[in-house]
Design an enzyme around this catalytic site. Sequence first.
Site, PDB file in Angstrom:
ATOM      1  N   ILE A  12      35.338   9.822  -0.530  1.00 12.62           N
ATOM      2  CA  ILE A  12      36.544  10.160  -1.336  1.00 12.62           C
ATOM      3  C   ILE A  12      37.653   9.877  -0.680  1.00 12.62           C
ATOM      4  O   ILE A  12      38.562   9.420  -1.060  1.00 12.62           O
ATOM      5  CB  ILE A  12      36.578  11.587  -1.997  1.00 12.62           C
ATOM      6  CG1 ILE A  12      35.194  12.163  -2.798  1.00 12.62           C
ATOM      7  CG2 ILE A  12      37.721  12.067  -2.571  1.00 12.62           C
ATOM      8  CD1 ILE A  12      35.254  13.547  -3.195  1.00 12.62           C
ATOM      9  N   ASN A  32      36.035  12.322  12.430  1.00 15.32           N
ATOM     10  CA  ASN A  32      34.936  12.174  13.567  1.00 15.32           C
ATOM     11  C   ASN A  32      33.556  11.315  13.466  1.00 15.32           C
ATOM     12  O   ASN A  32      33.017  11.274  14.285  1.00 15.32           O
ATOM     13  CB  ASN A  32      34.548  13.670  13.745  1.00 15.32           C
ATOM     14  CG  ASN A  32      33.550  14.347  12.661  1.00 15.32           C
ATOM     15  OD1 ASN A  32      33.155  13.706  11.862  1.00 15.32           O
ATOM     16  ND2 ASN A  32      33.335  15.642  12.859  1.00 15.32           N
ATOM     17  N   TYR A 148      28.170  26.838   1.206  1.00 15.34           N
ATOM     18  CA  TYR A 148      29.316  25.936   1.042  1.00 15.34           C
ATOM     19  C   TYR A 148      30.344  26.261   0.129  1.00 15.34           C
ATOM     20  O   TYR A 148      31.546  26.184   0.475  1.00 15.34           O
ATOM     21  CB  TYR A 148      28.589  24.407   0.502  1.00 15.34           C
ATOM     22  CG  TYR A 148      29.591  23.647  -0.174  1.00 15.34           C
ATOM     23  CD1 TYR A 148      30.436  22.840   0.545  1.00 15.34           C
ATOM     24  CD2 TYR A 148      29.575  23.232  -1.664  1.00 15.34           C
ATOM     25  CE1 TYR A 148      31.286  22.028   0.098  1.00 15.34           C
ATOM     26  CE2 TYR A 148      30.388  22.400  -2.124  1.00 15.34           C
ATOM     27  CZ  TYR A 148      31.108  21.623  -1.434  1.00 15.34           C
ATOM     28  OH  TYR A 148      32.281  20.997  -1.946  1.00 15.34           O
ATOM     29  N   LYS A 152      34.354  27.268   1.082  1.00 16.73           N
ATOM     30  CA  LYS A 152      35.722  26.636   0.361  1.00 16.73           C
ATOM     31  C   LYS A 152      36.338  27.359  -0.076  1.00 16.73           C
ATOM     32  O   LYS A 152      37.753  27.596  -0.159  1.00 16.73           O
ATOM     33  CB  LYS A 152      35.259  25.702  -0.777  1.00 16.73           C
ATOM     34  CG  LYS A 152      34.458  24.308  -0.135  1.00 16.73           C
ATOM     35  CD  LYS A 152      35.440  23.538   0.387  1.00 16.73           C
ATOM     36  CE  LYS A 152      35.028  22.045   0.780  1.00 16.73           C
ATOM     37  NZ  LYS A 152      35.877  21.227   1.304  1.00 16.73           N
ATOM     38  N   LEU A 199      23.097  13.262  -7.383  1.00 17.56           N
ATOM     39  CA  LEU A 199      22.539  12.430  -8.321  1.00 17.56           C
ATOM     40  C   LEU A 199      22.471  10.849  -8.111  1.00 17.56           C
ATOM     41  O   LEU A 199      21.758   9.912  -8.272  1.00 17.56           O
ATOM     42  CB  LEU A 199      22.555  13.125 -10.029  1.00 17.56           C
ATOM     43  CG  LEU A 199      21.845  12.151 -10.896  1.00 17.56           C
ATOM     44  CD1 LEU A 199      20.370  12.279 -10.936  1.00 17.56           C
ATOM     45  CD2 LEU A 199      22.219  12.881 -12.230  1.00 17.56           C
TER      46      LEU A 199
END
Length: 345
Positions: A12, A32, A148, A152, A199
């Site tokens: 992205i 990185n 995860y 966030k 997917l």
Amino acid sequence: MTILVTGGAGYIGSHCSLTFLEAGHDIVVLDNLENSSTESLARVGALAGRSVTFEKADVRDTDRVERILRTYNCTAVIHFAGLKVMGDSLNHPLAYYDTNVAGSLSLLSAMSRSGIREIIFSSTAAVYGEPRQLPVPEAHPRQPENPYGRSKLIVEEIIRDLCQSDSSWRAGILRYFNPVGAHASGLIGENPLTPTNNLMPLLSAVAGGRAEKLKVFGNDYDTPDGTGVRDYIHVVDLVEGHLRAYEALFGLEHSDNCFAVNLGTGTGYSVLQMVKAFERASNKQIPYEIVGRRLGDVAACYADTVAAEQTLGWKARFGLEDMCADTWNWVCKNPRGYGGHKNAS
């Protein structure tokens, strides 16, 4: 005015870097390279007609990030850098809290010390957890079901607290649904260097002959064909949302200096619908096998997009056929991705 793009060599991030360069902005990419390649930035530069300024660094190195911000006179940050595989986060939670939470704290501290107060944060629909209503609005309860999503959400709350404590901060929190697709040129696209359960790369691997068949995790959900339904959004639409969000930061009132919006299409597609669409795009048969559900998967999740339209003046333009066709174009032109240029610098 220069914008720091953390994680800008990734999937992205590279598309976002191109979009901002094409819009006339100056950027510097910090990455990185643990799961990305500078080859993506070379191609971004070729498409944009100007080279991309790159700094190999980790957002957890606060002093280094501060030096970069000051060296390039940055005025804003778009923050992509982080780990993002939900299943992997269940096995390695400390890594996710270290990279996603501690990394974001380090970045925000470096910004504070440098006098930079504008940030676009890459969040996720995983902060909502199991949807209680569809489509999912931004006011939906935030109860993530894996490290995860929790990592966030923690960063979202840190940013909100920061904006509430100091009205000079301005922040846009963008909750992604399922980014797919690639640039129409086929020069940049998704190139995971670590195992993924997403997917589209799995469909690409089967269609491209690199995998024998697709595993479909569960066919007993309460959905039209029993397989999981998700909101897939073309990556080019997604990064256009970032450009609109950046522009929106300048129009925020001090009393409302932080916003959170969904970036999705508002339409859900099942796994089997995705299989059929990719078969049409690739003209390949995609064998699949039904296996057990994955831990943490939900039956259906797709976005309420009203807030993005009202706040950003943004709406997704590309449909499912575009997403699959552009992905297949990328795969055909780059059967080995970026050719293994993992740690080029």
